[in-house]
Motif scaffolding. Structure first.
Motif, PDB file in Angstrom:
ATOM      1  N   ALA A 188       0.904  -1.407   0.062  1.00  0.00           N
ATOM      2  CA  ALA A 188      -0.169  -0.155  -0.073  1.00  0.00           C
ATOM      3  C   ALA A 188       0.945   1.308  -0.049  1.00  0.00           C
ATOM      4  O   ALA A 188       0.576   2.262  -0.936  1.00  0.00           O
ATOM      5  N   ILE A 192       1.178   4.191  -2.965  1.00  0.00           N
ATOM      6  CA  ILE A 192       0.836   5.701  -2.662  1.00  0.00           C
ATOM      7  C   ILE A 192       1.992   6.280  -3.164  1.00  0.00           C
ATOM      8  O   ILE A 192       1.571   7.418  -3.913  1.00  0.00           O
ATOM      9  N   PRO A 205      -3.782   8.413  -3.660  1.00  0.00           N
ATOM     10  CA  PRO A 205      -5.001   8.208  -3.426  1.00  0.00           C
ATOM     11  C   PRO A 205      -5.566   9.346  -2.403  1.00  0.00           C
ATOM     12  O   PRO A 205      -4.876  10.328  -1.816  1.00  0.00           O
ATOM     13  N   ILE A 206      -6.854   9.363  -2.299  1.00  0.00           N
ATOM     14  CA  ILE A 206      -7.566  10.238  -1.364  1.00  0.00           C
ATOM     15  C   ILE A 206      -7.772   9.926  -0.073  1.00  0.00           C
ATOM     16  O   ILE A 206      -8.190  10.616   0.953  1.00  0.00           O
ATOM     17  N   HIS A 207      -7.859   8.488   0.345  1.00  0.00           N
ATOM     18  CA  HIS A 207      -8.043   7.794   1.596  1.00  0.00           C
ATOM     19  C   HIS A 207      -7.514   6.509   1.663  1.00  0.00           C
ATOM     20  O   HIS A 207      -7.396   5.692   0.742  1.00  0.00           O
ATOM     21  N   ILE A 208      -7.115   5.930   3.067  1.00  0.00           N
ATOM     22  CA  ILE A 208      -6.814   4.847   3.353  1.00  0.00           C
ATOM     23  C   ILE A 208      -7.218   4.211   4.512  1.00  0.00           C
ATOM     24  O   ILE A 208      -7.643   5.166   5.533  1.00  0.00           O
ATOM     25  N   GLU A 213     -15.266   6.147   6.975  1.00  0.00           N
ATOM     26  CA  GLU A 213     -15.072   7.453   7.084  1.00  0.00           C
ATOM     27  C   GLU A 213     -14.991   8.540   6.002  1.00  0.00           C
ATOM     28  O   GLU A 213     -15.125   9.597   6.014  1.00  0.00           O
ATOM     29  N   ILE A 235      -5.023  -3.720   3.446  1.00  0.00           N
ATOM     30  CA  ILE A 235      -5.667  -2.341   3.829  1.00  0.00           C
ATOM     31  C   ILE A 235      -6.228  -1.691   2.538  1.00  0.00           C
ATOM     32  O   ILE A 235      -5.617  -1.969   1.391  1.00  0.00           O
TER      33      ILE A 235
ATOM     34  N   PRO B 185      -6.047   9.778   7.985  1.00  0.00           N
ATOM     35  CA  PRO B 185      -5.915   9.066   6.958  1.00  0.00           C
ATOM     36  C   PRO B 185      -5.361   9.944   5.566  1.00  0.00           C
ATOM     37  O   PRO B 185      -4.106   9.621   4.863  1.00  0.00           O
ATOM     38  N   ILE B 189      -1.304   9.895   3.765  1.00  0.00           N
ATOM     39  CA  ILE B 189      -1.060   9.816   2.371  1.00  0.00           C
ATOM     40  C   ILE B 189      -0.010  10.727   1.888  1.00  0.00           C
ATOM     41  O   ILE B 189       0.918  10.378   1.461  1.00  0.00           O
ATOM     42  N   ILE B 192       3.432   9.925   3.427  1.00  0.00           N
ATOM     43  CA  ILE B 192       3.926   8.932   2.810  1.00  0.00           C
ATOM     44  C   ILE B 192       4.453   9.568   1.431  1.00  0.00           C
ATOM     45  O   ILE B 192       5.654   9.468   0.966  1.00  0.00           O
ATOM     46  N   ILE B 208       2.352   0.739   7.422  1.00  0.00           N
ATOM     47  CA  ILE B 208       1.219   1.533   8.092  1.00  0.00           C
ATOM     48  C   ILE B 208       0.220   0.682   8.902  1.00  0.00           C
ATOM     49  O   ILE B 208       0.014  -0.591   8.239  1.00  0.00           O
TER      50      ILE B 208
END
Lengths: 276, 276
Positions: A188, A192, A205-208, A213, A235, B185, B189, B192, B208
């Protein structure tokens, strides 16, 4: 020999190791002639592919502003002049009325038809928007040895309507749509950092992590695409998705709008990791 | 005026907007004179700081190999010739025997003393290793508007011995030590992608999410540094840490080894985001 006969060999850009018959221009010619109508995922590896949105000029300025305000779901590759069916920045000899394998036609925001050619619908006021897609990044991940679950499974990437609102522009507005890929944590992180290098393929990405959420109630039931397979310990990683502008077009309800049929992209002459 | 009087103004590199009195060279001179002995976090903003390891030449080749095999915890900035106390690549006029505010002395792998000057211990066979540290990256995060919890709290970053083994080289071996910072989150990102641009400051994280997956049983009880404050909804992000080589030195048990006292770094003349 049948597969070979289907391919029209024309002079064109030939990237590293690609067969000339697989070049972007040759494929576009086959789409134009109607001798090929398939999805473009995996076709012309090494070439940048694009989402398509065609709108009347009275909506184009607002849509341009919408893309500019929402660069993660709508990374702009090129915008045509009204009525001009060419996209010289993206490829030699592109005729956007015929060079995409399959199109969706929207009237007043409703999807009314799916066609292989839009020449009969063309108007002098139509403006073409080419928007980056995630194929470049999926390719880069696979080449780096990071398996992309839906690519491995041969299914469509799962996509979700989120609770995040895009920034409106004129009549264009709506929720952010995301695609999801799941990875082991170390992969992951690499996904990213790698996707961050592809701003024209939606970037980082915009979310993990927790889908709830960003308003995704059930990650196993995507709004578009196929349900994901998430292995234990993986994840969830969520990227802005090119379906977002289609929802905005649905809300803006222009008298006509034409997009590519999902999965049936415009294949450009640009390298997959081009930066404009 | 007292604070000003403490500073020795010397000609030196003056990065964007920095006061000449705050330059790396001026600070090093104060450390050399013993007029300043404090931690270097927040000193000389914009200048690259370094972890220090000094080893006898009979252990240096193996330690060099250890760093090369473990670039995430041990990003090498510079290696001296045996007996040479200068580091011309890192700064004008560096004398490594006196220009760090505080040193730790190890005999046969055990920490036996903490001193402000190692001139009396210097030998013709000592080799200096300067290793990147995470301050550059912490600075970059803060400048990007991403709060770093331990920086905001004014505490040390929490560090943990993991179940991940480093790749051994000769007598040097041991577990990977990580530092942990927690973020929302979306900020995780960005942390990272940003840290990936600082390979000399440990680069992108190595894990993570679930601390247990890398052998951390209780994230609230770090092995080094201060306990973290993790807000609800935050995700834990783990970076390789420069304490790793200190554990490897402890295991290798060279007859003498000298490191910086944690937090008391070598301030170099290089910009904080230098790439070698």
């Amino acid at each position: 020999m049948e597969g070979t006969d289907r391919l029209v060999t024309v002079p064109g850009i030939t990237p590293n190791g690609a067969n000339a018959a697989e070049t972007a221009q040759a494929l576009r010619l086959q789409f134009r002639l109607g001798s090929l109508t398939e999805q473009t995922s995996g076709l012309a590896p090494g070439f940048l592919q694009a989402n398509l949105a065609i709108l009347p000029s009275n909506a184009a300025a607002d849509f341009l502003l919408y893309c500019t305000r929402n660069p993660k779901p709508c990374p702009l590759l090129s915008v045509s002049n009204p009525g001009d069916p060419t996209l010289p920045r993206l490829g030699q000899d592109i005729d956007i009325r015929s060079d995409v394998p399959s199109y969706r036609v929207f009237r007043n925001g409703r999807h009314v038809d799916t066609v292989g050619d839009i020449s009969a619908l063309w108007r002098d006021d139509l403006v073409t928007f080419a928007i980056g897609c995630s194929f470049s990044f999926d390719d880069a991940l696979q080449r780096s040895g990071i398996p992309v679950p839906n690519v491995s499974a041969g299914t469509n990437v799962p996509m979700y309507v989120t609770a995040i609102e895009t920034e409106p522009a004129g009549p264009f507005s709506g929720p952010l749509v995301v695609s999801m890929r799941s990875f082991k944590p170390a992969d992951a992180i690499r996904a990213i950092t790698l996707s961050d290098r592809y701003p024209l393929a939606h970037g980082a990405p915009i979310h993990i992590g927790d889908p709830a959420e960003i308003g995704i109630r059930d990650v196993t039931a995507p709004d578009f695409g196929d349900p994901p397979t998430i292995a234990p310990g993986e994840i969830c990683v969520f990227w802005a998705c090119g379906v977002t502008p289609q929802l905005a077009i649905g809300r803006a309800q222009p008298d006509i709008a034409i997009t590519h049929d999902p999965g049936h992209m415009l294949i450009t002459d640009l390298p997959a990791d081009a930066t404009l």
